[in-house]
Design an enzyme around this catalytic site. Structure first.
Site, PDB file in Angstrom:
ATOM      1  N   GLU A  99      34.587 -13.428  -0.076  1.00  0.00           N
ATOM      2  CA  GLU A  99      33.220 -14.014  -0.459  1.00  0.00           C
ATOM      3  C   GLU A  99      31.934 -13.903  -0.186  1.00  0.00           C
ATOM      4  O   GLU A  99      30.920 -13.322  -0.984  1.00  0.00           O
ATOM      5  CB  GLU A  99      32.901 -15.426  -0.458  1.00  0.00           C
ATOM      6  CG  GLU A  99      31.824 -16.411  -1.234  1.00  0.00           C
ATOM      7  CD  GLU A  99      32.134 -17.576  -0.129  1.00  0.00           C
ATOM      8  OE1 GLU A  99      30.862 -17.534  -0.466  1.00  0.00           O
ATOM      9  OE2 GLU A  99      32.291 -18.202   0.087  1.00  0.00           O
ATOM     10  N   GLU A 174      29.849  -9.705   7.998  1.00  0.00           N
ATOM     11  CA  GLU A 174      29.970 -10.741   7.479  1.00  0.00           C
ATOM     12  C   GLU A 174      31.375 -11.351   7.913  1.00  0.00           C
ATOM     13  O   GLU A 174      31.676 -12.712   8.347  1.00  0.00           O
ATOM     14  CB  GLU A 174      30.570 -10.521   5.322  1.00  0.00           C
ATOM     15  CG  GLU A 174      29.709 -10.309   5.201  1.00  0.00           C
ATOM     16  CD  GLU A 174      28.069 -11.343   5.425  1.00  0.00           C
ATOM     17  OE1 GLU A 174      27.960 -12.246   5.350  1.00  0.00           O
ATOM     18  OE2 GLU A 174      26.902 -10.210   5.546  1.00  0.00           O
TER      19      GLU A 174
END
Length: 217
Positions: A99, A174
């Protein structure tokens, strides 16, 4: 993450009363919306949702089977969202990492962090993404039509053509990676989602909610 709530009998009765009151209130009149025809989509169902004063049309993409729900209401705020089924096979947090990685640039918008730039430079009224236990959602909203379609353009390109596909450093940034501040120091774990989840797992309320959810489902 979604949170479940438990209410007592008095709260439940209050909820029922509120629901009954809401159902008797007149919803704003919304012109009946006709389904837009498109060679790639078929109309599955049309309906009017009285509680919200909304016209709803459900489309289905003929080639992929993807569903598109169009809602028309008497509201200047325009909202758009893309949702994927992402049930995890383990607790490594892959859907959550993906995401974040998806919003780190795309084929058309190569900037490192378009999400932050949109927060600072657009007329958005809502801009975010969420990872639930079984799905991932990318949502934008704006009252300005031109800005709204620009937000859709950026988000759609990020979702379907993310830079993360060709740049493994996005996942490392991330998700998690090892960093060395000084030569004499030990290696330490760093990462956007890694640090975010450290905060989540340090919250007693969050831990209790997770345990309750996993014991039920």
């Amino acid at each position: 993450l979604s949170r479940g709530t438990t209410m007592g009998s008095s709260a439940a009765s209050t909820c029922r009363s509120s629901t009954s009151l809401a159902s008797t209130m007149a919803a704003p009149a919304v012109p009946v919306m006709e389904a837009v025809s498109h060679p790639s989509y078929e109309v599955v169902q049309t309906d009017h949702i009285t509680e919200f004063g909304a016209n709803a049309i459900l489309y289905k993409h003929k080639k992929t089977g993807a569903e598109l729900l169009s809602l028309s209401t008497d509201d200047d705020n325009k909202c758009f969202g893309i949702t994927f089924r992402t049930p995890p096979t383990d607790s490594t947090g892959v859907p959550h990492i993906l995401e974040h990685s998806v919003l780190c640039g795309s084929r058309k918008y190569t900037t490192k962090d378009p999400f932050v730039q949109l927060l600072q430079g657009s007329l958005q009224t809502f801009l975010n993404a969420f990872t639930y236990p079984d799905r991932t959602c990318y949502v934008v909203a704006s009252q300005n039509t031109k800005d709204f379609y620009n937000l859709i353009n950026v988000y759609a390109d990020a979702v379907f053509h993310p830079r993360a596909i060709s740049d493994p450093m996005v996942h490392a940034q991330e998700g998690w990676h090892l960093e060395l501040e000084k030569l004499e120091d030990d290696l330490t774990y760093k990462g956007v989602v890694y640090n975010e989840m450290k905060g989540v797992y340090s919250s007693p309320d969050s831990l209790l909610q997770r345990e309750a959810q996993q014991s039920i489902f």
